[in-house]
Motif scaffolding. Structure first.
Motif, PDB file in Angstrom:
ATOM      1  N   UNK A   1       0.847  -1.188   0.000  1.00 56.96           N
ATOM      2  CA  UNK A   1       0.000   0.000   0.000  1.00 56.96           C
ATOM      3  C   UNK A   1       0.880   1.234   0.000  1.00 56.96           C
ATOM      4  N   UNK A   2       0.370   2.279  -0.606  1.00 61.15           N
ATOM      5  CA  UNK A   2       1.007   3.588  -0.597  1.00 61.15           C
ATOM      6  C   UNK A   2      -0.089   4.613  -0.387  1.00 61.15           C
ATOM      7  N   UNK A   3       0.054   5.439   0.651  1.00 60.77           N
ATOM      8  CA  UNK A   3      -0.990   6.392   1.015  1.00 60.77           C
ATOM      9  C   UNK A   3      -0.384   7.775   1.240  1.00 60.77           C
ATOM     10  N   UNK A   4      -1.049   8.783   0.703  1.00 63.07           N
ATOM     11  CA  UNK A   4      -0.664  10.174   0.919  1.00 63.07           C
ATOM     12  C   UNK A   4      -1.814  10.875   1.625  1.00 63.07           C
ATOM     13  N   UNK A   5      -1.501  11.642   2.669  1.00 58.94           N
ATOM     14  CA  UNK A   5      -2.516  12.394   3.398  1.00 58.94           C
ATOM     15  C   UNK A   5      -2.093  13.853   3.498  1.00 58.94           C
ATOM     16  N   UNK A   6      -3.075  14.728   3.482  1.00 65.28           N
ATOM     17  CA  UNK A   6      -2.845  16.177   3.552  1.00 65.28           C
ATOM     18  C   UNK A   6      -3.993  16.764   4.365  1.00 65.28           C
TER      19      UNK A   6
END
Length: 767
Positions: free
Chosen positions: A560-565
């Motif tokens: 998994x690869x997740x980006x949060x902002x």
């Protein structure tokens, strides 16, 4: 506490494919249950989930032998860091993507915790006390990103805990363990089913003498569930009881740590808990596509705190007949009577005491409809909730003596009553939280799902000052939080998602009672005014990909690869007041938390392995000026200036976790886990002027041997390299407490030191 549909929105919940424990790490079934909310529907198709969630089952929670929720999160969960200001292993703060939940008052909380759908954060300060959880009874745990369904005060998301019952647990199990630092643990659980009824009971005892002076833990937990299940409906009644006595020596100046790593600075540092909760859960399948679920609960929580601290009241001058709280300002007790210089040795300390008694109650109901709409697959969720609490809070400060070597408060002391400063407090708080939410997930094609939701939150907080009127006030906060999301499952190897959500946090009663320079408090224990604060609003965007690949040898690799902002408006933080040792809560403008998580989990024959990397950038986007407190890098006017771009204290930018588990034989297993964490700014140094707290690398070893099909022997070695590292860094007020052996104690930099190498062994038997 809030009985809220935490994570109920099927289009906004989620499961990180790599986040499951190794025992369950097989190719996913078409549908899984991802929520523990009171009314959450089961069978949510994982392909429709547009947000990351890490899920941990029994194998992960017991990887070290005995159940250890915090250990599992600290060693395995991406984006999670544990910090320990109190220096007690059962009182850590948990950071997830830069958002914090803590057992200590004075911490701006940013996450929600739910246990079987009932909010676990305490109403007075939104604190979370992990020692109240019956760890042996935990069936699973999940960490989820921001989601309106978590309701109030869940800016960064939430933690969902699911407990066992007689339908999900079987037979009996007992285990005992012990080892270094005087640790002794005992757990017992038993489940029995007869026809449509089932019962489950679990009890545990925890004792630890600690690796530092004046550090100890004694905890007892009891949990029981009685359930009935019919063809369409089910009913459960559960009870939770807990008792805890915790001593944590806190942070210690670095010069004292160099002299004695086991030392404490001032004492006592005690927290005592008593807790009881009674909950009823009802579920009914009304038709093939429609179901109803509801919860009602009552709980009681009592906390007693005693902290020995450096004094603010000292002799006005050498040989003076009275004490002063500041130059020329006499110290006073009740009635404005001055406090004499009653110690012939001139050595003083302060004992801060507080008591919190909370009665909480509430309920929620949720309707789920999975009937197709317009020829498309569809899942509709609607619900309402109410949660109320009544809290009696009291606090006093006493000036007394101090022992010369161990620096322990000598009492009984004299009560301090200094209007405009430290005063005795007696406060009654009544709060009511209302929620209504609606969520819908629509399958536009076999590979594309979209979701939309909204939740309305209303918080009403009443404070009544029983010692006067300064604290009396009423505050009401209202907001509607929307969310949107979409998932495209290109193929089993690859799934893409994106989502946007908003969440709001109402100020807690503790924050509202300590919200201005003229209304500052000491460690958030003593309140003197009732100014207003704005609610905090979080705007969060997430995007990610995940999938499962088959590798050589018949193994599977999940990734998994997740980006949060996440941008917070009007964030609330605790900042230093002009009076040394005092602080207050304030809105400080915008704060940014953004970053990435990368996860890999391998299952190959006798091997299991995981890797989790996280990068978190937590920065102030609006500048502000605060008093320096104990920060030695203050400007000439005694302040520090926090500029936009400064990093939030206590949040490391980078961390990596990895683990390998190997089954040597069918009976024998060995494993090792390690984590590396970079440094972070000290608490009290929001301006990033001082050298950060150092990073560290620490590793643990575990092994187990199945003696018989029902008996398992297990052992753990923690911190196998005996690394000296620190889990919290700040500045300590110096100058009023003498330390034997350090005549020139002048470095205010202070750390909470982690445990050295320790070995533990245990035995588990099923019956």
């Amino acid at each position: 506490m809030t009985a809220l549909a935490a994570g109920v929105l099927p289009g906004l919940g989620g499961l990180r494919a790599w986040g499951q424990d190794a025992a369950a790490n097989t190719p996913a079934a078409p549908a899984i249950e991802v929520s523990t909310a009171p009314s959450a529907p089961s069978g949510i198709d994982r392909a429709t989930v547009p947000a990351p969630v890490q899920n941990f089952g029994r194998a992960a929670l017991t990887a070290s032998g005995t159940p250890d929720v915090l250990g599992a999160l600290g060693q395995r969960a991406a984006g999670v860091t544990l910090s320990s200001a109190a220096a007690n292993p059962f009182q850590p703060s948990l950071f997830y993507h830069g958002f914090e939940i803590s057992p200590l008052q004075g911490t701006p909380q940013g996450l929600a915790v739910y246990v079987d759908g009932v909010r676990f954060n305490q109403p007075f300060g939104d604190t979370v006390n992990w020692d109240l959880l019956p760890e042996i009874a935990i069936r699973s745990l999940a960490i989820q990103d921001a989601n309106p369904a978590f309701g109030l005060n869940a800016l960064g998301g939430g933690v969902e805990v699911r407990l066992k019952d007689g339908f999900t647990a079987f037979g009996g199990e007992a285990e005992v363990a012990g080892g270094s630092f005087g640790r002794v643990e005992a757990d017992l659980q038993y489940a029995r089913r007869a026809g449509n009824t089932a019962a489950y009971v679990a009890a545990s005892e925890r004792h630890e003498a600690g690796w530092r002076n004046d550090q100890s833990s004694d905890i007892q937990n009891l949990y029981g569930d009685l359930g009935w299940r019919g063809p369409q409906a089910s009913l459960h009644a559960s009870i939770t009881l807990a008792n805890a006595a915790l001593n944590g020596p806190g942070t210690v100046p670095v010069q004292l740590l160099a002299l004695d790593p086991a030392a404490q600075y001032t004492a006592p540092n005690y927290i005592g808990h008593r807790y009881a909760k009674l909950a009823f859960t009802f579920a009914d399948r009304l038709s093939a596509h429609r179901s109803l679920r509801a919860i009602a609960y009552y709980d009681y929580f009592r906390e007693v705190v005693a902290n020995g601290n450096a004094p603010n009241d000292t002799p006005c001058f050498a040989g003076a007949p009275d004490l002063c709280s500041a130059p020329g300002v006499p110290s006073t007790t009740f009635g404005g009577v001055t406090i004499p210089n009653f110690r012939s040795d001139g050595r003083y300390s302060e004992l801060d005491q507080q008591t919190t008694n909370t009665n909480g109650y509430g309920g929620s109901a949720q309707l789920t409809d999975s009937a197709p709409r317009f020829g498309f697959g569809n899942r509709l969720v609607a619900g309402v909730s109410f949660d109320g609490a009544r809290t009696a809070f009291g606090a006093t400060a006493r000036i007394g003596g101090i022992t010369p070597l161990s620096r322990v408060f000598i009492g009984p002391g004299v009560v301090i009553d200094e209007p405009g400063g430290t005063v005795p407090v007696s406060l009654m708080v009544t709060d009511a939280y209302y929620g209504a939410y609606l969520a819908d997930t629509l399958d536009l094609t076999r590979t594309l799902s979209v979701s939309a939701s909204a939740r309305a939150n209303v918080a009403a907080i009443d404070l009544a000052d029983r010692n006067g009127s300064a604290l009396t006030g009423r505050h009401v906060y209202v907001r509607v939080n929307p969310a949107l999301g979409a998932v495209w499952q290109a193929r089993p190897l690859l799934s893409l998602y994106a989502g946007y959500s908003e969440a709001n946090r109402a100020p807690t009663p503790a924050e509202l009672s300590c919200a201005g320079p003229a209304d500052a408090c000491s460690l958030a224990n003593f309140f003197v005014g009732d100014p207003n604060l704005k609610q905090v609003v979080a705007h969060t965007f997430t995007i990610g990909l995940r999938g499962t690949a088959f590798v050589f040898g018949g193994g599977t690799l999940r990734y998994s690869f997740d980006y949060f902002h996440s941008v917070l408006d009007d964030d609330i933080t605790l900042i230093n007041a002009p009076t040394l040792g005092r602080a207050y809560f304030a809105n400080v403008g915008k704060v940014l938390r953004q970053g990435v998580d990368l996860g890999l989990r391998l299952r190959l024959g006798a091997w299991r392995g995981f890797l989790a990397y996280s990068r978190v950038e937590a920065t102030y986007r609006t500048g502000f000026v605060e008093s320096a407190g104990g920060n030695p890098y203050a400007s000439a006017d005694g302040t520090i200036t926090v500029l936009p771009g400064a990093h939030l204290p206590g949040i490391p930018e980078n961390q990596i976790k990895l683990g390998v588990d190997y089954r040597v034989t069918r009976k024998w297993r060995v494993g090792i886990t390690a984590r590396a964490v970079t440094g972070s700014p000290l608490f009290g140094d929001a301006a990033n002027l001082a050298k950060p707290a150092p990073g560290y690398v620490v590793a643990n070893f575990t092994t187990s041997y199945r003696i018989t099909p029902r008996i398992v022997l297990f052992a753990t070695v923690e911190n196998i390299t005996d690394t000296r590292y620190y889990t919290y860094g700040t500045f300590t007020q110096l100058g009023t407490v003498a330390v034997a052996g350090i005549p020139n104690l002048d470095n205010p930099r202070s750390y909470s030191i982690a445990a050295p190498i320790g070995g533990f062994v245990g035995l588990r038997a099923r019956f």
